[in-house]
Design an enzyme around this catalytic site. Structure first.
Site, mmCIF file in Angstrom:
data_model
loop_
_atom_site.group_PDB
_atom_site.id
_atom_site.type_symbol
_atom_site.label_atom_id
_atom_site.label_comp_id
_atom_site.label_asym_id
_atom_site.label_seq_id
_atom_site.Cartn_x
_atom_site.Cartn_y
_atom_site.Cartn_z
ATOM 1 N N GLU A 1 0.815 -1.224 0.000
ATOM 2 C CA GLU A 1 0.000 0.000 0.000
ATOM 3 C C GLU A 1 0.847 1.271 0.000
ATOM 4 O O GLU A 1 0.585 2.215 0.757
ATOM 5 C CB GLU A 1 -0.972 -0.007 1.186
ATOM 6 C CG GLU A 1 -2.031 -1.081 1.058
ATOM 7 C CD GLU A 1 -3.115 -1.006 2.125
ATOM 8 O OE1 GLU A 1 -3.011 -0.165 3.041
ATOM 9 O OE2 GLU A 1 -4.070 -1.801 2.052
ATOM 10 N N GLU B 1 -5.707 -8.326 -0.802
ATOM 11 C CA GLU B 1 -6.466 -7.986 0.397
ATOM 12 C C GLU B 1 -7.884 -7.678 -0.040
ATOM 13 O O GLU B 1 -8.105 -6.710 -0.779
ATOM 14 C CB GLU B 1 -5.874 -6.785 1.155
ATOM 15 C CG GLU B 1 -4.580 -7.056 1.873
ATOM 16 C CD GLU B 1 -4.130 -5.894 2.757
ATOM 17 O OE1 GLU B 1 -5.022 -5.199 3.315
ATOM 18 O OE2 GLU B 1 -2.917 -5.682 2.878
#
Length: 500
Positions: free
Chosen positions: A174, A293
């Site tokens: 991320e 995710e």
């Protein structure tokens, strides 16, 4: 209005072979995922390595083939060397990502041992937040080089004579988000991926690399992030990651169940971006996707704000999932199958205690309990194998606040190993729906099993373990079609022996 749903399939019309890694999961040094989840030496079920055997048995039921580790936000401040060697010499560190105390009693070697016990392969993430190229190439050497070098011989000294041979590597986490330690611009990250991938492949040319895409579809940099990262690193990576969590803070069932439409658009958008960069670069290489995710996440957020910082294994992100969450998770899983031609890796986030299908208790029985989302994920991970079939659907839609939503989500897969056609269906309507499956270029033989997850209040959770799969009885099978009555707000699976 009487709602009917029809799914028509032809065994000669296929989306793609399904990569089993699409049903992977994720474990992070966060909350009670590792400590009191995987690893709890003092627990009554702990084995010689300190691993909870009750958890191992629960994870085996999900047949997760790939597990991402050690993060997540955690990895962007993590030094993997803290988690190797004698446990009494491992340092306790501050984990800045989750403001917790990290004892490092569980590390790389423990994770690899645990993966072997649950029959899963690792997806190893490297720290590109506070560390970088040196971190990555040394870790690959430690894990994958046979012997005769500093890092490979240190691995052998630490008890692993043979290389781990880890093939899938996540290059950072991320990095598009300012919440990330070491957050970078797309250009900075893309350049770092290029240099990191180069070094990793010089050590082991066989590794498969996952670059960070957007951490959610709504991020302000979505689109430009992917394009810039791939401009810098298209030739260096194999997969681009996508992360997406959904919430229902508004308590709007129709809108919430419609979020699978957004999930589908997100995947479609990222595929288009990847292919646009491919065309511009005149490349023959195809970048596939790692949805590493995905889940529902929102129930625990207010409680998380009250947690005291700098404790060990705090109760963070412990969402207790309800019935409507299971329905959306089922629809998201169906969406992954619809994109099996490009989505090759998926990680339900996470696996134990932290936004997870499996929950543990430190004492008392049952010591492990299954959340509502356990059931649809367990069925897709076990039976969503083989070939995803192209589908023609005839089903009306409803208009939610944001989306035009089909009343049913459905897909069929054909498994040549078992000679079964398996159909997954979510009924999003508050009424029964007659469902018809039509088959071409093959014949149905006999019903193997038909189950439903239905009849619960949308806000019911499963702490008392009262939720369960039940038979789907109102069903008939002929040579070329199946008819079934789907209960209101239900997850359904039908398995039929098929003659090709």
């Amino acid at each position: 209005m009487i709602i009917k749903s029809t799914l028509s399939i032809d065994l000669n019309e296929q989306i793609s072979k399904i990569d089993p890694r699409i049903w992977g999961s994720f474990t992070e040094h966060l909350g009670r995922c590792i400590y009191e989840g995987i690893y709890q030496p003092e627990h009554k079920t702990a084995d010689e390595d300190g691993f909870r055997q009750d958890v191992i048995e629960a994870v085996k039921k999900l047949h997760v083939p790939l597990i991402r580790y050690p993060g997540g936000n955690f990895v962007s401040g993590y030094n993997w060397q803290d988690g190797i060697g004698p446990k009494d010499q491992r340092p306790t560190r501050l984990d800045l990502a989750w403001r917790s105390m990290e004892t490092n009693q569980f590390g790389l070697h423990e994770f690899m041992k645990w993966c072997a016990k649950v029959n899963a392969k690792p997806d190893m993430a490297v720290n590109l937040g506070t560390r970088g190229v040196d971190e990555a190439r040394n870790l690959v050497e430690y894990c994958n080089f046979p012997k005769g070098t500093y890092w490979s011989d240190l691995r052998r000294k630490n008890g692993a004579e043979e290389p781990f041979n880890i093939k899938v590597w996540s290059v950072g986490n991320e990095m598009d988000g300012d919440w990330q330690i070491g957050h970078k611009t797309a250009h900075e990250y893309g350049r770092l991926v290029h240099e990191t991938a180069k070094a990793m492949r010089l050590v082991d040319p066989s590794v498969e690399l996952v670059a960070c895409g957007s951490s959610n579809h709504q991020n302000t940099t979505f689109g430009t992030w992917e394009e810039t990262v791939l401009d810098n690193a298209y030739a260096d990576v194999d997969y681009l990651s996508l992360h997406q969590y959904y919430d229902n803070f508004d308590d709007n069932l129709e809108e919430f169940l419609g979020k699978s439409v957004d999930f589908d658009r997100f995947i479609t958008d990222v595929v288009a971006i990847c292919d646009a960069v491919k065309a511009r670069k005149h490349s023959d290489k195809q970048i596939n996707l790692a949805l590493d995710e995905w889940n529902v996440w929102y129930h625990s957020m207010e409680d998380d704000k009250k947690q005291k910082p700098w404790t060990k294994a705090p109760h963070l992100l412990e969402d207790h999932y309800n019935f409507e969450d299971a329905l959306l998770v089922g629809s998201l899983a169906i969406t992954l199958l619809k994109h099996a031609d490009r989505v090759k890796i998926g990680c339900l986030a996470q696996l134990i205690n932290v936004i997870a299908p499996i929950m543990t208790k430190t004492s008392g029985d049952p010591s492990v309990w299954y959340q509502s989302i356990f059931y649809p994920f367990m069925q897709v991970s076990n039976y969503g194998q083989g070939i995803a079939l192209a589908q023609k659907t005839d089903v009306p839609t409803y208009k939610s606040k944001t989306y035009e939503v089909p009343y049913t989500d459905s897909i069929a897969v054909y498994n040549p190993k078992t000679h079964e056609t398996v159909v997954f269906i979510v009924n999003k309507a508050k009424d029964k729906i007659p469902f018809t499956l039509n088959l071409a270029n093959a014949q149905f033989d006999s019903l193997v099993a038909a189950t439903q997850f239905a009849g619960y209040d949308i806000h019911q959770t499963n702490e008392d373990q009262s939720m369960k799969l039940t038979p789907l009885n109102n069903l008939t099978v002929s040579k070329d079609h199946v008819n079934a009555d789907l209960e209101p707000l239900s997850w359904n699976m039908i398995r039929i022996k098929t003659e090709v």
